[in-house]
Write a protein that holds these residues in place. Structure first.
Motif, PDB file in Angstrom:
ATOM      1  N   HIS A   5     -36.149 -44.445 -32.859  1.00  0.00           N
ATOM      2  CA  HIS A   5     -35.049 -44.408 -33.596  1.00  0.00           C
ATOM      3  C   HIS A   5     -34.302 -43.245 -32.953  1.00  0.00           C
ATOM      4  N   ARG A   6     -34.925 -41.958 -32.732  1.00  0.00           N
ATOM      5  CA  ARG A   6     -34.125 -40.736 -32.420  1.00  0.00           C
ATOM      6  C   ARG A   6     -33.815 -41.132 -30.933  1.00  0.00           C
ATOM      7  N   ARG A   7     -34.502 -41.622 -29.944  1.00  0.00           N
ATOM      8  CA  ARG A   7     -34.049 -41.766 -28.801  1.00  0.00           C
ATOM      9  C   ARG A   7     -32.754 -42.603 -28.534  1.00  0.00           C
ATOM     10  N   LYS A  11     -29.183 -41.600 -27.233  1.00  0.00           N
ATOM     11  CA  LYS A  11     -28.468 -42.333 -26.226  1.00  0.00           C
ATOM     12  C   LYS A  11     -27.265 -43.072 -26.571  1.00  0.00           C
ATOM     13  N   ALA A  12     -27.165 -43.482 -27.601  1.00  0.00           N
ATOM     14  CA  ALA A  12     -25.773 -43.885 -28.214  1.00  0.00           C
ATOM     15  C   ALA A  12     -24.854 -42.987 -28.355  1.00  0.00           C
ATOM     16  N   GLN A  13     -25.162 -41.740 -28.626  1.00  0.00           N
ATOM     17  CA  GLN A  13     -24.296 -40.488 -28.541  1.00  0.00           C
ATOM     18  C   GLN A  13     -23.800 -40.176 -27.416  1.00  0.00           C
ATOM     19  N   ARG A  14     -24.663 -40.147 -26.368  1.00  0.00           N
ATOM     20  CA  ARG A  14     -24.269 -39.819 -24.916  1.00  0.00           C
ATOM     21  C   ARG A  14     -23.388 -40.982 -24.526  1.00  0.00           C
ATOM     22  N   GLU A  15     -23.732 -42.255 -24.808  1.00  0.00           N
ATOM     23  CA  GLU A  15     -22.660 -43.327 -24.050  1.00  0.00           C
ATOM     24  C   GLU A  15     -21.434 -42.949 -24.703  1.00  0.00           C
ATOM     25  N   GLN A  16     -21.383 -42.877 -26.012  1.00  0.00           N
ATOM     26  CA  GLN A  16     -20.237 -42.561 -26.722  1.00  0.00           C
ATOM     27  C   GLN A  16     -19.499 -41.535 -26.150  1.00  0.00           C
ATOM     28  N   ALA A  56     -18.750 -33.533 -15.522  1.00  0.00           N
ATOM     29  CA  ALA A  56     -18.767 -33.827 -17.072  1.00  0.00           C
ATOM     30  C   ALA A  56     -19.582 -35.063 -17.388  1.00  0.00           C
ATOM     31  N   ILE A  57     -19.368 -36.162 -16.602  1.00  0.00           N
ATOM     32  CA  ILE A  57     -20.045 -37.216 -17.077  1.00  0.00           C
ATOM     33  C   ILE A  57     -21.447 -37.558 -16.211  1.00  0.00           C
ATOM     34  N   THR A  58     -21.552 -36.987 -15.067  1.00  0.00           N
ATOM     35  CA  THR A  58     -22.982 -37.362 -14.326  1.00  0.00           C
ATOM     36  C   THR A  58     -24.116 -36.776 -14.841  1.00  0.00           C
ATOM     37  N   PRO A  59     -24.275 -35.644 -15.554  1.00  0.00           N
ATOM     38  CA  PRO A  59     -25.358 -35.333 -16.048  1.00  0.00           C
ATOM     39  C   PRO A  59     -25.663 -36.164 -17.468  1.00  0.00           C
ATOM     40  N   LEU A  60     -24.811 -36.621 -18.159  1.00  0.00           N
ATOM     41  CA  LEU A  60     -24.934 -37.430 -19.315  1.00  0.00           C
ATOM     42  C   LEU A  60     -25.536 -38.659 -18.912  1.00  0.00           C
ATOM     43  N   GLN A  61     -24.983 -39.289 -17.822  1.00  0.00           N
ATOM     44  CA  GLN A  61     -25.467 -40.684 -17.205  1.00  0.00           C
ATOM     45  C   GLN A  61     -26.738 -40.456 -16.637  1.00  0.00           C
ATOM     46  N   GLU A  62     -27.310 -39.441 -16.042  1.00  0.00           N
ATOM     47  CA  GLU A  62     -28.648 -39.148 -15.657  1.00  0.00           C
ATOM     48  C   GLU A  62     -29.555 -39.226 -16.624  1.00  0.00           C
ATOM     49  N   GLU A  63     -29.154 -38.617 -17.628  1.00  0.00           N
ATOM     50  CA  GLU A  63     -30.031 -38.264 -18.752  1.00  0.00           C
ATOM     51  C   GLU A  63     -30.484 -39.581 -19.397  1.00  0.00           C
ATOM     52  N   ILE A  64     -29.495 -40.622 -19.511  1.00  0.00           N
ATOM     53  CA  ILE A  64     -29.683 -41.832 -19.982  1.00  0.00           C
ATOM     54  C   ILE A  64     -30.426 -42.820 -19.153  1.00  0.00           C
ATOM     55  N   GLU A  65     -30.304 -42.502 -18.000  1.00  0.00           N
ATOM     56  CA  GLU A  65     -30.985 -43.509 -16.807  1.00  0.00           C
ATOM     57  C   GLU A  65     -32.379 -42.788 -16.587  1.00  0.00           C
ATOM     58  N   LYS A  66     -32.696 -41.595 -17.416  1.00  0.00           N
ATOM     59  CA  LYS A  66     -34.016 -41.020 -16.845  1.00  0.00           C
ATOM     60  C   LYS A  66     -35.200 -41.917 -17.552  1.00  0.00           C
ATOM     61  N   PRO A  67     -36.345 -42.065 -16.859  1.00  0.00           N
ATOM     62  CA  PRO A  67     -37.305 -42.930 -17.409  1.00  0.00           C
ATOM     63  C   PRO A  67     -38.033 -41.850 -18.714  1.00  0.00           C
ATOM     64  N   VAL A  68     -38.251 -42.727 -19.579  1.00  0.00           N
ATOM     65  CA  VAL A  68     -39.064 -42.104 -20.783  1.00  0.00           C
ATOM     66  C   VAL A  68     -40.607 -41.925 -20.697  1.00  0.00           C
ATOM     67  N   ILE A  69     -40.933 -40.663 -20.633  1.00  0.00           N
ATOM     68  CA  ILE A  69     -42.265 -40.349 -20.496  1.00  0.00           C
ATOM     69  C   ILE A  69     -42.844 -39.965 -21.596  1.00  0.00           C
ATOM     70  N   THR A  70     -43.656 -40.420 -22.408  1.00  0.00           N
ATOM     71  CA  THR A  70     -44.251 -39.950 -23.607  1.00  0.00           C
ATOM     72  C   THR A  70     -45.810 -39.253 -23.240  1.00  0.00           C
ATOM     73  N   THR A  71     -46.124 -38.545 -24.170  1.00  0.00           N
ATOM     74  CA  THR A  71     -47.650 -38.127 -24.168  1.00  0.00           C
ATOM     75  C   THR A  71     -48.251 -38.538 -25.523  1.00  0.00           C
ATOM     76  N   PRO A  72     -49.540 -38.680 -25.780  1.00  0.00           N
ATOM     77  CA  PRO A  72     -49.948 -39.109 -26.706  1.00  0.00           C
ATOM     78  C   PRO A  72     -49.879 -37.979 -27.832  1.00  0.00           C
ATOM     79  N   GLY A  73     -49.723 -38.623 -28.954  1.00  0.00           N
ATOM     80  CA  GLY A  73     -49.374 -37.776 -30.268  1.00  0.00           C
ATOM     81  C   GLY A  73     -48.056 -37.387 -30.507  1.00  0.00           C
TER      82      GLY A  73
END
Length: 75
Positions: A5-7, A11-16, A56-73
């Motif tokens: 939900h946080r992710r 993401k929605a805030q970045r897109e906005q 201004a926009i490229t870093p926001l887009q790159e962060e949205i497109e970045k793959p999500v890597i999670t670690t256990p826990g």
């Protein structure tokens, strides 16, 4: 609030923000087109604005497109 939900909220805030920035830049480009500044001045100002927009926009887009890597826990 769960991790997913946080992710999605972030993401929605970045897109906005991207959408709002796009609107600001489009309005500015339209204003420049209506000014009587001469072709050279308009070209320089437009190039500067394009560079600004990209920065201004490229870093926001790159962060949205970045793959999500999670670690256990992670929560």
């Amino acid at each position: 609030m769960g991790l997913e939900h946080r992710r999605q909220t972030i993401k929605a805030q970045r897109e906005q923000l991207i959408n709002e920035l796009e609107t600001v830049y489009m309005d500015a480009f339209e204003r420049i087109g209506q000014l009587d500044l001469g072709e050279g001045a308009v070209a320089r100002l437009t190039q500067l604005m394009l560079r600004s927009r990209e920065a201004a926009i490229t870093p926001l887009q790159e962060e949205i497109e970045k793959p999500v890597i999670t670690t256990p826990g992670q929560a």
